[in-house]
Design a protein around this motif. Sequence first.
Motif, PDB file in Angstrom:
ATOM      1  N   THR A 136       0.847  -1.207   0.000  1.00 43.35           N
ATOM      2  CA  THR A 136       0.000   0.000   0.000  1.00 43.35           C
ATOM      3  C   THR A 136       0.875   1.246   0.000  1.00 43.35           C
ATOM      4  O   THR A 136       0.506   2.283  -0.537  1.00 43.35           O
ATOM      5  N   HIS A 137       2.034   1.141   0.633  1.00 47.81           N
ATOM      6  CA  HIS A 137       3.083   2.148   0.558  1.00 47.81           C
ATOM      7  C   HIS A 137       4.355   1.479   1.064  1.00 47.81           C
ATOM      8  O   HIS A 137       4.324   0.297   1.401  1.00 47.81           O
ATOM      9  N   LEU A 138       5.474   2.184   1.100  1.00 45.43           N
ATOM     10  CA  LEU A 138       6.753   1.516   1.349  1.00 45.43           C
ATOM     11  C   LEU A 138       7.338   1.784   2.733  1.00 45.43           C
ATOM     12  O   LEU A 138       8.542   1.631   2.938  1.00 45.43           O
ATOM     13  N   HIS A 139       6.514   2.176   3.706  1.00 50.39           N
ATOM     14  CA  HIS A 139       7.002   2.251   5.077  1.00 50.39           C
ATOM     15  C   HIS A 139       7.409   0.836   5.520  1.00 50.39           C
ATOM     16  O   HIS A 139       6.832  -0.156   5.070  1.00 50.39           O
ATOM     17  N   PHE A 140       8.389   0.769   6.425  1.00 49.14           N
ATOM     18  CA  PHE A 140       9.033  -0.522   6.713  1.00 49.14           C
ATOM     19  C   PHE A 140       8.086  -1.591   7.240  1.00 49.14           C
ATOM     20  O   PHE A 140       8.356  -2.778   7.101  1.00 49.14           O
ATOM     21  N   ASP A 141       6.959  -1.172   7.834  1.00 50.35           N
ATOM     22  CA  ASP A 141       6.040  -2.158   8.408  1.00 50.35           C
ATOM     23  C   ASP A 141       5.033  -2.669   7.377  1.00 50.35           C
ATOM     24  O   ASP A 141       4.099  -3.383   7.718  1.00 50.35           O
ATOM     25  N   HIS A 142       5.216  -2.295   6.111  1.00 51.26           N
ATOM     26  CA  HIS A 142       4.310  -2.740   5.045  1.00 51.26           C
ATOM     27  C   HIS A 142       5.030  -3.499   3.941  1.00 51.26           C
ATOM     28  O   HIS A 142       4.390  -4.031   3.047  1.00 51.26           O
ATOM     29  N   CYS A 143       6.369  -3.513   3.986  1.00 47.94           N
ATOM     30  CA  CYS A 143       7.091  -4.147   2.857  1.00 47.94           C
ATOM     31  C   CYS A 143       8.333  -4.914   3.295  1.00 47.94           C
ATOM     32  O   CYS A 143       9.202  -5.196   2.488  1.00 47.94           O
ATOM     33  N   GLY A 184      -2.711  11.239   2.208  1.00 41.83           N
ATOM     34  CA  GLY A 184      -2.923  11.804   3.538  1.00 41.83           C
ATOM     35  C   GLY A 184      -1.800  11.327   4.449  1.00 41.83           C
ATOM     36  O   GLY A 184      -0.952  12.092   4.897  1.00 41.83           O
ATOM     37  N   HIS A 185      -1.773  10.012   4.690  1.00 36.56           N
ATOM     38  CA  HIS A 185      -0.666   9.423   5.460  1.00 36.56           C
ATOM     39  C   HIS A 185       0.642   9.807   4.779  1.00 36.56           C
ATOM     40  O   HIS A 185       1.602  10.203   5.422  1.00 36.56           O
ATOM     41  N   ASN A 186       0.641   9.669   3.454  1.00 36.84           N
ATOM     42  CA  ASN A 186       1.684  10.292   2.641  1.00 36.84           C
ATOM     43  C   ASN A 186       1.056  10.618   1.294  1.00 36.84           C
ATOM     44  O   ASN A 186      -0.177  10.575   1.167  1.00 36.84           O
ATOM     45  N   GLY A 238      -5.751   0.349   5.014  1.00 39.61           N
ATOM     46  CA  GLY A 238      -4.329   0.702   5.083  1.00 39.61           C
ATOM     47  C   GLY A 238      -4.089   1.664   6.234  1.00 39.61           C
ATOM     48  O   GLY A 238      -4.680   1.522   7.299  1.00 39.61           O
ATOM     49  N   ASP A 239      -3.259   2.660   6.021  1.00 38.04           N
ATOM     50  CA  ASP A 239      -2.973   3.609   7.095  1.00 38.04           C
ATOM     51  C   ASP A 239      -3.911   4.822   7.075  1.00 38.04           C
ATOM     52  O   ASP A 239      -3.664   5.811   7.758  1.00 38.04           O
ATOM     53  N   LEU A 240      -5.004   4.736   6.314  1.00 35.20           N
ATOM     54  CA  LEU A 240      -6.030   5.784   6.377  1.00 35.20           C
ATOM     55  C   LEU A 240      -6.714   5.725   7.745  1.00 35.20           C
ATOM     56  O   LEU A 240      -6.989   6.765   8.354  1.00 35.20           O
TER      57      LEU A 240
HETATM   58 ZN   LIG Z   1       2.758   3.977   6.951  1.00 38.66          ZN
END
Ligand SMILES: [Zn+2]
Length: 279
Positions: free
Chosen positions: A106-113, A188-190, A209-211
């Motif tokens: 959903t995005h590339l923050h470390f807790d998602h990839c 929003g989150h990014n 996701g992080d919404l």
């Molecule tokens: Zn995130």
Amino acid sequence: MRLGDLEFHILTDGTFRLDGGAMFGVIPRPMWARAAPPDERNRIVLSMNSLLIRTAGKCILVETGAGDKWDDKRRDIYAFEGAPRLPDQLAAHGVRPDQVDLVVNTHLHFDHCGWNTQRINGEAAPLFPNARYVVQRGELEHAHHPSERDRASYLPENFAPMEKSGQWWLIEGDQEIAPGVELIRAPGHNADMMCVRLSGGGQTAMLLGDLAPTTAHLPTAWIMGFDLYPMTTLENKKKWIAEIVRRDWLALFAHDRAVRAARLREKDGKVVAEPVAVD
Ligand SMILES: [Zn+2]
């Protein structure tokens, strides 16, 4: 859980901990501490949930947790816990890494990839050799040039190896990547985070996701301090949560440890989550 011909499971890469204040932005601690009790270091426990989807003969994994490429200092800061972690849960569902066709971040923050890659002989390499990895083009570009504010969230070993191997499928805006699997950009989150909408057999489920990472984030103003564009988060939360309530979709949560899936109902002007059991 089945939506017509589409089948999905919710897996998890275990839990980690983040600062409770940062998780709830402008909400005062006495309020968020009731919803998410902090530990002695003011951290709250978050799950890292993934979706395993089977549709039209394809095997799709959405979100890959935090992985295991961590030094001792970070392991202490984030307190990763929980077994079995994602690769073992995939195995329990009869899925080998080489059988995964698509991996969605959903995005590339470390807790998602994190499990995008594994370390082999000291070097990070794609864990899913036959998969195409899907992310917004803008997110991959940003991951290479983050700001001072979000630099700590991006670890190149999670996304650079797929550039070398040519496995990225970069999309721009909303896109259906397989029958019944739509990626929806929800900034929003990014700038480029995505939600994932699953549909089939007249039913719909949406990973927020992080919404709204947990059910505690359903109230409109409960927005993470991490968010780069909180007013955009606010707009997108209003839009999508209202849509989920109105259309009776199933809401899926990326970071809620107790409630991975829920029906959302409006009661006395508040949105409440009615948990739904999904394996
Ligand atoms: Zn995130």
